[in-house]
Design a protein around this motif. Structure first.
Motif, PDB file in Angstrom:
ATOM      1  N   THR A 139       0.877  -1.105  -0.165  1.00  0.00           N
ATOM      2  CA  THR A 139       0.083  -0.202   0.316  1.00  0.00           C
ATOM      3  C   THR A 139       0.831   1.245   0.073  1.00  0.00           C
ATOM      4  OG1 THR A 139       0.119   0.162   2.361  1.00  0.00           O
ATOM      5  CG2 THR A 139      -1.681  -1.288   1.398  1.00  0.00           C
ATOM      6  N   CYS A 140       0.200   2.511  -0.322  1.00  0.00           N
ATOM      7  CA  CYS A 140       0.845   3.591   0.051  1.00  0.00           C
ATOM      8  C   CYS A 140      -0.149   4.392   0.883  1.00  0.00           C
ATOM      9  CB  CYS A 140       0.782   4.457  -1.565  1.00  0.00           C
ATOM     10  SG  CYS A 140       1.646   3.624  -2.824  1.00  0.00           S
ATOM     11  N   ALA A 141       0.280   5.511   1.553  1.00  0.00           N
ATOM     12  CA  ALA A 141      -0.613   6.221   2.613  1.00  0.00           C
ATOM     13  C   ALA A 141      -0.120   7.605   2.481  1.00  0.00           C
ATOM     14  CB  ALA A 141      -0.432   5.500   3.647  1.00  0.00           C
ATOM     15  N   GLY A 170      -4.104  -1.148  -4.387  1.00  0.00           N
ATOM     16  CA  GLY A 170      -4.033  -1.618  -5.986  1.00  0.00           C
ATOM     17  C   GLY A 170      -3.177  -2.382  -6.298  1.00  0.00           C
ATOM     18  N   HIS A 171      -1.803  -2.199  -5.418  1.00  0.00           N
ATOM     19  CA  HIS A 171      -0.812  -2.934  -5.999  1.00  0.00           C
ATOM     20  C   HIS A 171      -0.856  -4.477  -5.284  1.00  0.00           C
ATOM     21  CE1 HIS A 171       1.882  -0.352  -8.177  1.00  0.00           C
ATOM     22  NE2 HIS A 171       1.740   0.566  -7.253  1.00  0.00           N
ATOM     23  N   SER A 205       3.383   5.249  -8.431  1.00  0.00           N
ATOM     24  CA  SER A 205       3.990   4.272  -7.651  1.00  0.00           C
ATOM     25  C   SER A 205       4.276   3.215  -8.359  1.00  0.00           C
ATOM     26  CB  SER A 205       3.274   3.743  -6.333  1.00  0.00           C
ATOM     27  OG  SER A 205       2.013   3.187  -6.916  1.00  0.00           O
ATOM     28  N   GLY A 206       5.442   2.271  -7.893  1.00  0.00           N
ATOM     29  CA  GLY A 206       5.870   1.045  -8.799  1.00  0.00           C
ATOM     30  C   GLY A 206       6.147   0.008  -7.932  1.00  0.00           C
ATOM     31  N   GLY A 207       6.215  -1.104  -8.109  1.00  0.00           N
ATOM     32  CA  GLY A 207       6.488  -2.253  -7.168  1.00  0.00           C
ATOM     33  C   GLY A 207       6.718  -3.883  -7.644  1.00  0.00           C
ATOM     34  N   CYS A 208       6.623  -4.680  -6.946  1.00  0.00           N
ATOM     35  CA  CYS A 208       6.849  -6.194  -7.143  1.00  0.00           C
ATOM     36  C   CYS A 208       6.225  -6.717  -8.130  1.00  0.00           C
ATOM     37  CB  CYS A 208       7.343  -6.749  -6.171  1.00  0.00           C
ATOM     38  SG  CYS A 208       8.743  -6.129  -5.018  1.00  0.00           S
TER      39      CYS A 208
END
Length: 339
Positions: free
Chosen positions: A162-164, A179-180, A200-203
């Motif tokens: 998450t982001c917050a 959403g990720h 944002s970006g991730g795994c």
């Protein structure tokens, strides 16, 4: 008047159509080729006892903050190499750090799942660690943080997927972003005074664009073949770049809602860990796991220069606010300033 309006509309439609149906280097075919870059190491900042994991410039263009696996956060004077402040945190792997817009505080977080804000003081003998305030709390490690356009709000991303958005004063959660489907490794705020979006970006190999007011995921891009380690907005805010373990960097146009460029070479087989744009947006600096920094021509898609000097993986590259210098952080325990 009607004729002029129709002509303008037609011109804009053609440009939009070109971007939508072509890759960027085809549209920029007639653009002048960049000359060779003359960028060298001007300063080496030594003081961390382990891998430097993150850094950020102060808006005064002189000071910067860095965080490390040694559990320390250091505030530097980039001109004199003096260490203005050293803050020891109760955990190692301080993976994220950020300067407040006012320059009066820094935020930092990592494996303790928290993001704390530390007010800076003119008194260099003062124990800043005792003044730090825990603002954000995730259920997994904090991988990135940035202040919004004031010192009063903090945006974080985490291994919990998450982001917050947090209120700095009260520590209250203002908005969460779901959403990720895997760890979120990086985020970047849109570069405008009224910026209400971030990326944002991730795994999960996805780059998501978010509306901070609603918490909604408004755009999503999935063309990388491995983890996205870093995302960074283009200076105009109309596009962003990403760096991935698949050894490529990619450029996405938000208006065309698609990828428009890929920066790669057959000889580059190591993952890209970090990216940042020059002030004009013509250059993209990318740090790699093979200890190098590559400078790419954003429009042409060609590599302009390779910067050598670090002796381990590059963890962060950031262009100074005035565009005159580039700072790189590395797992070789040092930071370098290039100009």
């Amino acid at each position: 008047c009607v004729f002029v309006v129709l002509c303008l509309w037609s011109f804009q439609s053609v440009i939009t159509l070109q971007i939508k149906t072509s890759v960027l280097h085809q549209v920029a075919e007639k653009t002048e080729v960049l000359g060779a870059l003359s960028v060298k190491t001007r300063r080496v900042l030594k003081g961390h006892g382990n891998k430097v994991l993150c850094m950020d410039w102060c808006k005064d263009r002189r000071r910067l903050v860095s965080s490390s696996q040694d559990g320390k956060v250091i505030v530097w004077d980039a001109f004199t190499l003096n260490k203005e402040h050293g803050i020891t945190l109760p955990c190692t792997w301080v993976m994220a750090c950020a300067y407040a817009p006012s320059g009066c505080a820094v935020a930092c977080g990592g494996l303790d799942n928290k993001c704390s804000v530390v007010p800076l003081s003119l008194d260099k003998t003062e124990n800043l660690a005792a003044k730090k305030k825990s603002v954000a709390m995730h259920t997994n490690y904090v991988s990135g943080c940035t202040f919004t356009n004031s010192d009063m709000q903090l945006l974080t991303c985490s291994g919990d997927g998450t982001c917050a958005l947090w209120d700095v004063e009260s520590g209250q959660l203002l908005q969460s972003f779901h959403g990720h489907t895997a760890d979120v490794l990086s985020l970047d705020l849109a570069p405008s005074e009224t910026g209400n979006t971030f990326v944002s970006g991730g795994c999960d190999k996805k780059a998501n664009v978010w509306d901070m007011r609603s918490g909604q995921n408004i755009q999503s891009f999935e063309s990388h073949e491995s983890d996205i380690n870093c995302v960074k907005y283009y200076p105009s805010g109309d596009a962003f770049a990403s760096a991935s373990d698949d050894a490529t960097c990619r450029f996405y146009d938000l208006r065309a809602d698609r990828e428009v460029a890929v920066y790669q070479k057959d000889s580059i087989i190591f993952g890209a860990s970090t990216v940042d744009f020059s002030l004009s947006g013509r250059l993209l600096f990318a740090g790699y796991n093979d200890y190098t920094i590559n400078a790419w021509d954003v429009l042409k898609g060609t590599r302009v220069s390779v910067l050598f000097g670090h002796e381990n993986r590059i963890s962060r590259v950031r262009v100074s606010p005035d565009g005159t210098a580039l700072c790189s952080a590395s797992w070789d325990n040092t930071l370098r300033i290039w100009a």
